[in-house]
Structures are given as structure tokens and as C-alpha cells.
Motif scaffolding. Structure first.
Motif, PDB file in Angstrom:
ATOM      1  N   GLU A 355       0.861  -1.184   0.000  1.00  0.00           N
ATOM      2  CA  GLU A 355       0.000   0.000   0.000  1.00  0.00           C
ATOM      3  C   GLU A 355       0.896   1.232   0.000  1.00  0.00           C
ATOM      4  O   GLU A 355       1.420   1.638   1.040  1.00  0.00           O
ATOM      5  N   PRO A 356       1.123   1.875  -1.171  1.00  0.00           N
ATOM      6  CA  PRO A 356       1.957   3.088  -1.192  1.00  0.00           C
ATOM      7  C   PRO A 356       1.329   4.173  -0.300  1.00  0.00           C
ATOM      8  O   PRO A 356       0.163   4.533  -0.471  1.00  0.00           O
ATOM      9  N   LEU A 357       2.096   4.670   0.632  1.00  0.00           N
ATOM     10  CA  LEU A 357       1.598   5.658   1.588  1.00  0.00           C
ATOM     11  C   LEU A 357       2.311   6.998   1.484  1.00  0.00           C
ATOM     12  O   LEU A 357       1.980   7.927   2.217  1.00  0.00           O
ATOM     13  N   LEU A 358       3.287   7.088   0.584  1.00  0.00           N
ATOM     14  CA  LEU A 358       4.075   8.312   0.458  1.00  0.00           C
ATOM     15  C   LEU A 358       3.945   8.871  -0.947  1.00  0.00           C
ATOM     16  O   LEU A 358       3.860   8.127  -1.922  1.00  0.00           O
ATOM     17  N   LEU A 359       3.951  10.193  -1.040  1.00  0.00           N
ATOM     18  CA  LEU A 359       3.861  10.896  -2.316  1.00  0.00           C
ATOM     19  C   LEU A 359       5.058  11.833  -2.421  1.00  0.00           C
ATOM     20  O   LEU A 359       5.348  12.583  -1.487  1.00  0.00           O
ATOM     21  N   LEU A 402       5.022   6.038  -3.376  1.00  0.00           N
ATOM     22  CA  LEU A 402       6.117   5.193  -2.895  1.00  0.00           C
ATOM     23  C   LEU A 402       5.700   4.413  -1.660  1.00  0.00           C
ATOM     24  O   LEU A 402       4.771   4.804  -0.943  1.00  0.00           O
ATOM     25  N   THR A 403       6.413   3.310  -1.405  1.00  0.00           N
ATOM     26  CA  THR A 403       6.154   2.515  -0.205  1.00  0.00           C
ATOM     27  C   THR A 403       7.201   2.742   0.881  1.00  0.00           C
ATOM     28  O   THR A 403       6.981   2.351   2.028  1.00  0.00           O
ATOM     29  N   GLY A 404       8.336   3.340   0.531  1.00  0.00           N
ATOM     30  CA  GLY A 404       9.362   3.578   1.539  1.00  0.00           C
ATOM     31  C   GLY A 404      10.541   4.331   0.963  1.00  0.00           C
ATOM     32  O   GLY A 404      10.667   4.507  -0.252  1.00  0.00           O
ATOM     33  N   LYS A 405      11.429   4.765   1.830  1.00  0.00           N
ATOM     34  CA  LYS A 405      12.565   5.584   1.394  1.00  0.00           C
ATOM     35  C   LYS A 405      13.629   4.777   0.662  1.00  0.00           C
ATOM     36  O   LYS A 405      14.360   5.331  -0.165  1.00  0.00           O
ATOM     37  N   LEU A 406      13.725   3.483   0.937  1.00  0.00           N
ATOM     38  CA  LEU A 406      14.677   2.659   0.181  1.00  0.00           C
ATOM     39  C   LEU A 406      14.277   2.612  -1.288  1.00  0.00           C
ATOM     40  O   LEU A 406      15.135   2.588  -2.178  1.00  0.00           O
ATOM     41  N   GLN A 407      12.982   2.631  -1.557  1.00  0.00           N
ATOM     42  CA  GLN A 407      12.512   2.624  -2.937  1.00  0.00           C
ATOM     43  C   GLN A 407      13.005   3.847  -3.691  1.00  0.00           C
ATOM     44  O   GLN A 407      13.291   3.774  -4.888  1.00  0.00           O
ATOM     45  N   ILE A 408      13.119   4.990  -3.000  1.00  0.00           N
ATOM     46  CA  ILE A 408      13.642   6.201  -3.641  1.00  0.00           C
ATOM     47  C   ILE A 408      15.075   5.972  -4.116  1.00  0.00           C
ATOM     48  O   ILE A 408      15.431   6.316  -5.250  1.00  0.00           O
ATOM     49  N   GLU A 409      15.912   5.373  -3.263  1.00  0.00           N
ATOM     50  CA  GLU A 409      17.300   5.100  -3.651  1.00  0.00           C
ATOM     51  C   GLU A 409      17.350   4.187  -4.873  1.00  0.00           C
ATOM     52  O   GLU A 409      18.154   4.402  -5.786  1.00  0.00           O
ATOM     53  N   VAL A 410      16.484   3.173  -4.886  1.00  0.00           N
ATOM     54  CA  VAL A 410      16.471   2.231  -6.003  1.00  0.00           C
ATOM     55  C   VAL A 410      16.032   2.921  -7.282  1.00  0.00           C
ATOM     56  O   VAL A 410      16.629   2.737  -8.351  1.00  0.00           O
ATOM     57  N   LEU A 411      14.990   3.746  -7.205  1.00  0.00           N
ATOM     58  CA  LEU A 411      14.497   4.444  -8.394  1.00  0.00           C
ATOM     59  C   LEU A 411      15.547   5.417  -8.934  1.00  0.00           C
ATOM     60  O   LEU A 411      15.740   5.527 -10.151  1.00  0.00           O
ATOM     61  N   GLU A 412      16.223   6.133  -8.047  1.00  0.00           N
ATOM     62  CA  GLU A 412      17.281   7.046  -8.500  1.00  0.00           C
ATOM     63  C   GLU A 412      18.384   6.270  -9.220  1.00  0.00           C
ATOM     64  O   GLU A 412      18.886   6.715 -10.266  1.00  0.00           O
ATOM     65  N   ALA A 413      18.738   5.107  -8.679  1.00  0.00           N
ATOM     66  CA  ALA A 413      19.784   4.299  -9.314  1.00  0.00           C
ATOM     67  C   ALA A 413      19.324   3.762 -10.666  1.00  0.00           C
ATOM     68  O   ALA A 413      20.088   3.764 -11.641  1.00  0.00           O
ATOM     69  N   PRO A 428       9.095  13.119   0.961  1.00  0.00           N
ATOM     70  CA  PRO A 428       7.777  12.485   0.797  1.00  0.00           C
ATOM     71  C   PRO A 428       6.751  13.031   1.790  1.00  0.00           C
ATOM     72  O   PRO A 428       7.081  13.384   2.929  1.00  0.00           O
ATOM     73  N   SER A 429       5.502  13.087   1.328  1.00  0.00           N
ATOM     74  CA  SER A 429       4.378  13.426   2.198  1.00  0.00           C
ATOM     75  C   SER A 429       3.417  12.251   2.231  1.00  0.00           C
ATOM     76  O   SER A 429       3.430  11.396   1.344  1.00  0.00           O
ATOM     77  N   VAL A 430       2.587  12.214   3.249  1.00  0.00           N
ATOM     78  CA  VAL A 430       1.667  11.096   3.433  1.00  0.00           C
ATOM     79  C   VAL A 430       0.519  11.186   2.431  1.00  0.00           C
ATOM     80  O   VAL A 430       0.035  12.270   2.097  1.00  0.00           O
ATOM     81  N   ILE A 431       0.061  10.024   1.939  1.00  0.00           N
ATOM     82  CA  ILE A 431      -1.093   9.963   1.050  1.00  0.00           C
ATOM     83  C   ILE A 431      -2.350   9.790   1.904  1.00  0.00           C
ATOM     84  O   ILE A 431      -2.545   8.742   2.537  1.00  0.00           O
ATOM     85  N   TYR A 432      -3.158  10.813   1.947  1.00  0.00           N
ATOM     86  CA  TYR A 432      -4.427  10.741   2.669  1.00  0.00           C
ATOM     87  C   TYR A 432      -5.517  10.223   1.728  1.00  0.00           C
ATOM     88  O   TYR A 432      -5.320  10.063   0.522  1.00  0.00           O
ATOM     89  N   ARG A 433      -6.674   9.951   2.279  1.00  0.00           N
ATOM     90  CA  ARG A 433      -7.872   9.671   1.494  1.00  0.00           C
ATOM     91  C   ARG A 433      -8.993  10.523   2.053  1.00  0.00           C
ATOM     92  O   ARG A 433      -8.845  11.168   3.081  1.00  0.00           O
ATOM     93  N   GLU A 434     -10.115  10.519   1.383  1.00  0.00           N
ATOM     94  CA  GLU A 434     -11.258  11.277   1.882  1.00  0.00           C
ATOM     95  C   GLU A 434     -12.534  10.482   1.691  1.00  0.00           C
ATOM     96  O   GLU A 434     -12.582   9.526   0.911  1.00  0.00           O
TER      97      GLU A 434
END
Length: 658
Positions: A355-359, A402-413, A428-434
Motif C-alpha cells: 500500500e503506497p503511503l508516500l507521495l 512510494l512505499t518507503g525511502k529505500l525505494q527512492i534510492e532504487v528508483l534514482e539508481a 515524501p508526504s503522506v497519502i491521505y484519502r477522503e
């Protein structure tokens, strides 16, 4: 002819999953030398970042022959940031091998995987690894698994010289009375139990009962070993071939799932597929049904231009893939990982782990590379749809989920290695819903500018948390023809991707209570334009309530740090139960709002002097307290701005008109 089994290897990070896969390939003769994760020589870690970081990022596949069984082996990532890869892997398996460290025992992701496997009744074999390590206690870990999942487990091996370099995994004597008694109890068969008590032989019926229970996911065979040295690997493979049944086709019509997508510079998009029924031939036209079945009128049909079958670590050209097989097909340009091909048949297993929780906003270091960056991220989104890339045309901004900060490192690479693009991911900011705050109606009469005519009236009602989205149509076909009702039903979920506050709308029921059309002026796509405007009108009338994501967090460490750990949680609106104490250590579970947990791993590490272990996974969404949370700017034209929205919608769909 032997049976074909599709087997996946899954685990908590660093439990030895990839090392076990290497040893299976080596012991079966598929490779001459087992690779090493630490040395960056593992053959299933083919990406540069996997070799340099010692982690699996993408799913890898190989085929081995063990006795009379052909085993298609899939190695999935172990890190929590790549659970989307794991869920797609589980969805195509006949069985899973769950690797568990006999030193650490059941870890957080082990629990997550056990829960998913048990819910889906997926056959599972347990491999208790690291038998040679100091602190190994595989029987304790075995008991933990039985307690955690409530499914009986059956040992196929025993350990000798545990915790020593000379440790051994010894096959049990299946003819012994002790093992027979344990197996009969695990089989749950009353006839066998009566035979056992009366002293009669159980052998032939016993193995059939065990095979039935294992293949239904009601019994987990277990092997202890040390994958680094290949200990327990032959016994594991023997158990799999003896106790697992070959899967039956789900039907006659084609049904296949894409579990992985790659982009080949020479051949184009490669779709890795598992066939559950039917066959795929070279030059065959195949329907891409999508992830949930988007309706036959929307399923694009594409021609397969090349078929490859898995053979060892290579894929070789062929003419056909049949039910039960895994292979690679080319030519399907619209396909994404997770898509179904052909027809969705009953019997498919579904999993929801990621569940991606970061934007995060993504920018190139060189502004002129923004078009190339957008195209590259679209390719990565095909490979992992959870990435959910969004392009804000008005603001010229690119966003990724995104699902986590490690994913950012992988995507940059990946962006640097594959496209030579240096990209920056914003904080990253949190993904809210309404969700709607109260029941309300909304109406739209789209009758101008001509030619057009579509009228819709919606009722939106809030539902309990976790209920998701429901739709109902109360309009008769005499009032609104079926084809236009279908257009409305298709358009509603699309419109709910952005609500009044810019977030996805959930936990609501949408009812089409009235509608109208004109036999002359109604254009084929008018209801795709009217539906978002009518629905947003209803949501505005209902009012919008923010929902925040909540993580299930697990903290463990020496008991001396328990007080500090509780203090770290108390300042973050956490809800937690009393800690579990075992020896000199503690284990503490808590529910923490994701917005409060961004720096929790760092703060917990500091509070425990680096001796604590932190893990988290998505739990649920809950009402966000007043004054907290954040709205988001809308991406694309706003349906509440009728003039601009109608102009944009009609321009966008001009190319789709027949």
C-alpha cells in the motif's frame, strides 16, 4: 512425463532467501557454482543495484529439474519496500517456500507472509535457515510458526550439531513409529488415527492424506538447514516433489497473469506470464483484461509477436505456452505487471500486501530532461503499477507514489543506470484519502454546447471504515439504456480518484438514482463527461472528511530500553498493548499514524543505541483529527469548474470518437 510445479521463494529480508535459491539452482545442476549475495555474484540478482546493495529488488525466474519434477522457481524481493513484487509473485504460484531464520525466528514480514499464505490457502513449505549460526534454535522457530498461523507443521528433517560450523540437516526416518505418529496427527484423518491406535500399517493412505492436506494449504512441511552450505536443500526438494500435487487448469479458455514486465532495448516490452488455463501461441491475439477485469468493451486485444519458454536460467524461443507453464511474451504494448490476459476465471488467488503511503515530487537535475524523465517513469510504472505516476500538466510537475525511502534510492539508481537521468525526489508526504461526511445528492444536466445530452443524479452515502467503494444503479433500462448505464458505472471509479480535497475517495456508496438521454442529441461519450461533474456536485454537497493511513509498527530490543521505546511511541498518537517479554528482550506492537511515523525508525534507533529492531506495515485508514492532515491541489481540470472541464474533456476525447 513428470509434473510441473511453480514455486516461489519468499522471506523477511536477510533470512537467506536468495542464497537458498542459488543452492537450489546449483544442486539441481542449473548452474555450475552457487553465487553469493555478499560477493554480488548471485545469478538471480541481475541488476547492478542488487549486486551492489546485496538486496533483491525485482522478481527473478529460473527452471530446474529435480528427479521427475520440473520446478519453475521464482525468487521475490525480501525488503518491505518491494511488497508489490511479492504480491504479484504469490498470485502465480502453486506453492511457496517460506524461508525463516532459525536465529531470529518469526520476524515482522514473516508474519505478514504467513497471514497472506494462510488466507489464500496457498500450499507452503517452511525452510528454517542458518542452522550453523550461534543462537540458532530451529525447534523454537518451528513452534513460533505453528502458534502464529494456527496451521499444523510437519518436520521432514532433524538437526545435528546446531549452532556449529559442522551442523547437519538429517532426513527423518519416515518408517519410524515416532514420525508416523506425528504425521498421522498432522494429517487429521480419523481412519488413520484408528489404525495407529490399533497398531495397523498406515503408509500408503498416510502419504495420500498428507499430499491432500499440503496441496490444500492445510499442512506445512518443514525442513531445517543452512542454505549457505546447501544443507537441507535436497531434502526440501524431495519433500516438494513428493508432497505437492500438480495444479489442474482452471478451465478451457485462456487465463494468464502477468507477474513481471521488463523493457528489452531490442525486442520491446517483455511480459512474464503464468498460464492457468488455455494456451498462448506466437502471433495469437490476446485480450488484456486488466487487474480487476475492466469490462470486455474496454479490454484491448493485442498480438503476441514472440513466445519464450523458461529453460534453466535462460529463455528460449518457442511456439506455444500451455496451462501450468511460465514464460515470456512480446508485442503486448499496453500490458502492465499484475494484468490478467484472456478471461478472469474463478480459482485465481489474490493478495494485497503493498500500500503506497508516500507521495513525492520527482524532478530532473537538468530541467530540459523532464520529458525523458516522464517517459522513463512511465516505463517503470508498467513494471510496478503501484508507483502510480501523476503528471500535473498545469503546474508541469511529476509525482510518484512510494512505499518507503529505500525505494527512492532504487528508483534514482535505475533512472541513472538505464536512462542516464539524474533525478531528485522531494521529501515524501503522506497519502491521505477522503470520504463523504454525510449523505447527499448531486445532479448534472449536460445538454450544452450541442451536440450533447446526458443527465445524471447521484446519491452518495458514507460507509464504515474499510468498506471501500460500492455502486448501485436504480434507473431502469427504459429510462436509460444499458450502454449508457455501463458508461456511468465505468466513469464513477475514475472520478473518485480525486475528491473535493484532492485525494482518492473511499468508504462510500454511490447510487445512480436518475438519468436521461436524447435519441438525437446524445453523443456516445457524453456520460463520461457528465458523470464526474454530477458526482463532484454530490460530494461537495455531502462535505468531505479526511482519512489518514495508520501503520502497524513492531519494536523489539533489550528490556533495558523498553521505557524509552514506549516514550518514543507515546509522543506520536500511538495506540499500543502491553509489551511481550521473553528472556532479556521485549516485543512491542503499536498502531501509529503514518504522518507521525516518518522519523520513528531514526528516533527509535537513537533511543536504543542502535540495538532495537523496527518494522512497520500498512494497517488501515482512520478519521483524521480536526486540524491535522492536508488537502492536495487537483491534478487536471476540476469537474466543479464546468466550462473548463467540458472543454478539456471534449478535447481529450476527440480522438476517441467513432
Amino acid at each position: 512425463m513428470g509434473k510441473t510445479l511453480n514455486l516461489g521463494v519468499v522471506a523477511h529480508a536477510d533470512a537467506g532467501k536468495t542464497t537458498l535459491t542459488e543452492q537450489i539452482l546449483f544442486r539441481s545442476g542449473a548452474i555450475r557454482r552457487a553465487g553469493s549475495v555478499d560477493e554480488g555474484t548471485a545469478v538471480t540478482d541481475g541488476m547492478e543495484i542488487e549486486r551492489s546493495r546485496g538486496i533483491s529488488v525485482r522478481t527473478a525466474c529460473a527452471s530446474v529439474q529435480w528427479k521427475d519434477c520440473r520446478i519453475n522457481l521464482i525468487d521475490a524481493p525480501g525488503h518491505a519496500d518491494f511488497l508489490s513484487e511479492v504480491e504479484r509473485t504469490l498470485a502465480v504460484l502453486d506453492a511457496a517456500v517460506l524461508v525463516i531464520s532459525s536465529v531470529e525466528g518469526v520476524q515482522p514480514q514473516t508474519r505478514l507472509l504467513l497471514e497472506a499464505i494462510r488466507r489464500a490457502n496457498l500450499p507452503c513449505f517452511l525452510f528454517f535457515n542458518k542452522l550453523d549460526r550461534a543462537g540458532s534454535n530451529w525447534r523454537k522457530a518451528f513452534a513460533q510458526v505453528e502458534k502464529e498461523c494456527g496451521t499444523p507443521c510437519l518436520s521432514l528433517t532433524r538437526a545435528e550439531r546446531e549452532e556449529e560450523r559442522e551442523a547437519a540437516s538429517v532426513p527423518l526416518d519416515f518408517s519410524s513409529s515416532d514420525w508416523e505418529e506425528a504425521a498421522v496427527l498432522a494429517s487429521g484423518d480419523e481412519v488413520l488415527l484408528e489404525r495407529l491406535l490399533s497398531g495397523e500399517a498406515c503408509d500408503s493412505r498416510l502419504w495420500e492424506c498428507l499430499k491432500d492436506r499440503v496441496s490444500r494449504g492445510e499442512l506445512y512441511p518443514a525442513v531445517c538447514g543452512a542454505s549457505k552450505f546447501g544443507l537441507g536443500v535436497p531434502e526440501l526438494l524431495d519433500g516438494i516433489c513428493r508432497l505437492l500435487k500438480e495444479a489442474e487448469p482452471l478451465g478451457e479458455e485462456l487465463c494468464a497473469r502477468v507477474y513481471k514486465v521488463e523493457h528489452d532495448p531490442a525486442l520491446g516490452k517483455a511480459a512474464y506470464v503464468r498460464l492457468f488455463a488455455g494456451e498462448i501461441r506466437n502471433r495469437q491475439t490476446v485480450d488484456v483484461v486488466g487487474k480487476g477485469g475492466t469490462g470486455p468493451e474496454e479490454a484491448p486485444a493485442e498480438k503476441v509477436t514472440r513466445v519464450r519458454a523458461v529453460e534453466g536460467r535462460r529463455f528460449i524461443d518457442g511456439e506455444c505456452l500451455a496451462a501450468g507453464e511460465i514464460g515470456v511474451i512480446y508485442g503486448m504494448e499496453s500490458v502492465q505487471a499484475g494484468d490478467l490476459l484472456g478471461k478472469a476465471l474463478s480459482g485465481l488467488r489474490e493478495y494485497r500486501l503493498a500500500e503506497p503511503l508516500l507521495l513525492s515530487r520527482v524532478e530532473p537535475e537538468l530541467p530540459e530532461e523532464l520529458p525523458q524523465l516522464t517517459a522513463a517513469l512511465r516505463q517503470l510504472e508498467d513494471e510496478d503499477p503501484a508507483l502510480g505516476c501523476e503528471w500535473n500538466r498545469e503546474k508541469q510537475e511529476l509525482w510518484a507514489r512510494l512505499t518507503g525511502k529505500l525505494q527512492i534510492e532504487v528508483l534514482e539508481a535505475l533512472l541513472l543506470q538505464r536512462w542516464e537521468i539524474r533525478a531528485r525526489f522531494g521529501e515524501p508526504s503522506v497519502i491521505y484519502r477522503e470520504t463523504p461526511a454525510s449523505p447527499a445528492e448531486g445532479f448534472e444536466s449536460y445538454t450544452w454546447p450541442k451536440p450533447c445530452w446526458a443527465e445524471v443524479r447521484f446519491l452518495v452515502e458514507p460507509l464504515p471504515r474499510g468498506a471501500g467503494f460500492q455502486y448501485e444503479c436504480l434507473v431502469s433500462p427504459g429510462k436509460l439504456p444499458y450502454r449508457y448505464q455501463t458508461h456511468v458505472e465505468t466513469a464513477v471509479p475514475r472520478a473518485l480518484k480525486q475528491g473535493i480535497q484532492g485525494w482518492q475517495v473511499t468508504d462510500l456508496k454511490v447510487t445512480l438514482v436518475d438519468g436521461g438521454w436524447h435519441h438525437i442529441h446524445t453523443h456516445p461519450l457524453d456520460f463520461f463527461v457528465a458523470t464526474p461533474m454530477g458526482l463532484m456536485n454530490a460530494l461537495r454537497n455531502a462535505g468531505s472528511k479526511l482519512l489518514e493511513p495508520v501503520l502497524k509498527v513492531e519494536l523489539s530490543g533489550p528490556q533495558d530500553y523498553l521505557g524509552k521505546a514506549m516514550g518514543v511511541l507515546a509522543s506520536r498518537r500511538a495506540v499500543f498493548q502491553p509489551a511481550e517479554l521473553s528472556g532479556d528482550s521485549f516485543r512491542l506492537e503499536a498502531l501509529v499514524p503514518a504522518a507521525e511515523a516518518m522519523e520513528l525508525p531514526v528516533d527509535f534507533a537513537a533511543a536504543t543505541g542502535g540495538m532495537g529492531i523496527y518494522s512497520s506495515r500498512f494497517s488501515h485508514y482512520q478519521d483524521c483529527p480536526e486540524g491535522l492532515g492536508a488537502s492536495r491541489g487537483r491534478v487536471g481540470p476540476d469537474p466543479l469548474d464546468r466550462a473548463k472541464f467540458i472543454l478539456a474533456a471534449r478535447s481529450a476525447m476527440a480522438g476517441e470518437l467513432p
